[in-house]
Motif scaffolding. Sequence first.
Motif, PDB file in Angstrom:
ATOM      1  N   GLN A 113       0.825  -1.213   0.000  1.00  0.00           N
ATOM      2  CA  GLN A 113       0.000   0.000   0.000  1.00  0.00           C
ATOM      3  C   GLN A 113       0.859   1.264   0.000  1.00  0.00           C
ATOM      4  O   GLN A 113       0.563   2.232  -0.720  1.00  0.00           O
ATOM      5  CB  GLN A 113      -0.946   0.005   1.207  1.00  0.00           C
ATOM      6  CG  GLN A 113      -1.920   1.178   1.202  1.00  0.00           C
ATOM      7  CD  GLN A 113      -2.862   1.132  -0.006  1.00  0.00           C
ATOM      8  OE1 GLN A 113      -3.671   0.225  -0.126  1.00  0.00           O
ATOM      9  NE2 GLN A 113      -2.751   2.116  -0.909  1.00  0.00           N
ATOM     10  N   SER A 121       0.683   4.004  -2.898  1.00  0.00           N
ATOM     11  CA  SER A 121       0.314   5.387  -2.552  1.00  0.00           C
ATOM     12  C   SER A 121       1.372   6.385  -3.006  1.00  0.00           C
ATOM     13  O   SER A 121       1.062   7.532  -3.333  1.00  0.00           O
ATOM     14  CB  SER A 121       0.089   5.510  -1.046  1.00  0.00           C
ATOM     15  OG  SER A 121      -0.971   4.660  -0.637  1.00  0.00           O
ATOM     16  N   ILE A 132      -5.623  -3.674  -1.041  1.00  0.00           N
ATOM     17  CA  ILE A 132      -4.888  -2.521  -1.551  1.00  0.00           C
ATOM     18  C   ILE A 132      -5.816  -1.531  -2.235  1.00  0.00           C
ATOM     19  O   ILE A 132      -6.629  -1.894  -3.085  1.00  0.00           O
ATOM     20  CB  ILE A 132      -3.784  -2.985  -2.540  1.00  0.00           C
ATOM     21  CG1 ILE A 132      -2.859  -4.026  -1.897  1.00  0.00           C
ATOM     22  CG2 ILE A 132      -2.999  -1.786  -3.080  1.00  0.00           C
ATOM     23  CD1 ILE A 132      -2.176  -3.593  -0.624  1.00  0.00           C
ATOM     24  N   ASN A 133      -5.697  -0.266  -1.853  1.00  0.00           N
ATOM     25  CA  ASN A 133      -6.416   0.808  -2.529  1.00  0.00           C
ATOM     26  C   ASN A 133      -5.524   1.383  -3.610  1.00  0.00           C
ATOM     27  O   ASN A 133      -4.557   2.087  -3.317  1.00  0.00           O
ATOM     28  CB  ASN A 133      -6.800   1.908  -1.524  1.00  0.00           C
ATOM     29  CG  ASN A 133      -7.766   1.392  -0.483  1.00  0.00           C
ATOM     30  OD1 ASN A 133      -8.786   0.789  -0.820  1.00  0.00           O
ATOM     31  ND2 ASN A 133      -7.474   1.631   0.783  1.00  0.00           N
TER      32      ASN A 133
END
Length: 208
Positions: free
Chosen positions: A38, A42, A206-207
């Motif tokens: 992540q 990001s 996971i974004n």
Amino acid sequence: MSESNLFSEIEVLIKTLNPESIKSERKTILKPLIDFIQKKVSNHKDIRINFICTHNSRRSHLSQVWAQTMAHYFNIKNVYCYSGGTEATALFPMAAKTLQNSGFKTKTISEGNNPIYSIKYTDNAHPIIGFSKTLDDDFNPKTEFAAIMTCDSANEACPFVSGAEQRIPITFKDPKAFDDTSQQAEKYNERSLQIATELFYVFSQINA
């Protein structure tokens, strides 16, 4: 999640996985890997993950292949998965056969004591090149990677992994214990499905 274009047999298998079956203590073990991925996502950084086991013959390869597949399935970009060992032996034939039975297209591109396999999960992605190698082999990254220790002996033998940004123990029981028994194929498949389920869970968190 976009269309994954995985081979249909792999896609069908993935839809049978049950991440809810993962116990909470196991999710705690997986959390550092989720956090590593992540943070890279990001910050728009490449994600390099090296799965390490003593002989780089079974669990580390299953983990490498399933991690690369799940990254593709969840459309997480710039994920590069590797595997290595504290010593080089050979990718065990039953591990390759288990992947083949799960829908991966495997092809032996070099014979010998340490054969080299091409392992594909979709038509248009670069194949995973499977062979046994030490963790510091030129085929593997030198810096900015997470070292995932997939077996207890490698975890104990490698308290420090040179160049690793983070060292994360996520160990699995060795299906080798069932080699040359009537349960061999079943136990290798069982371990492969466990690894697939846990890596499905990791990448599902996971974004992107």
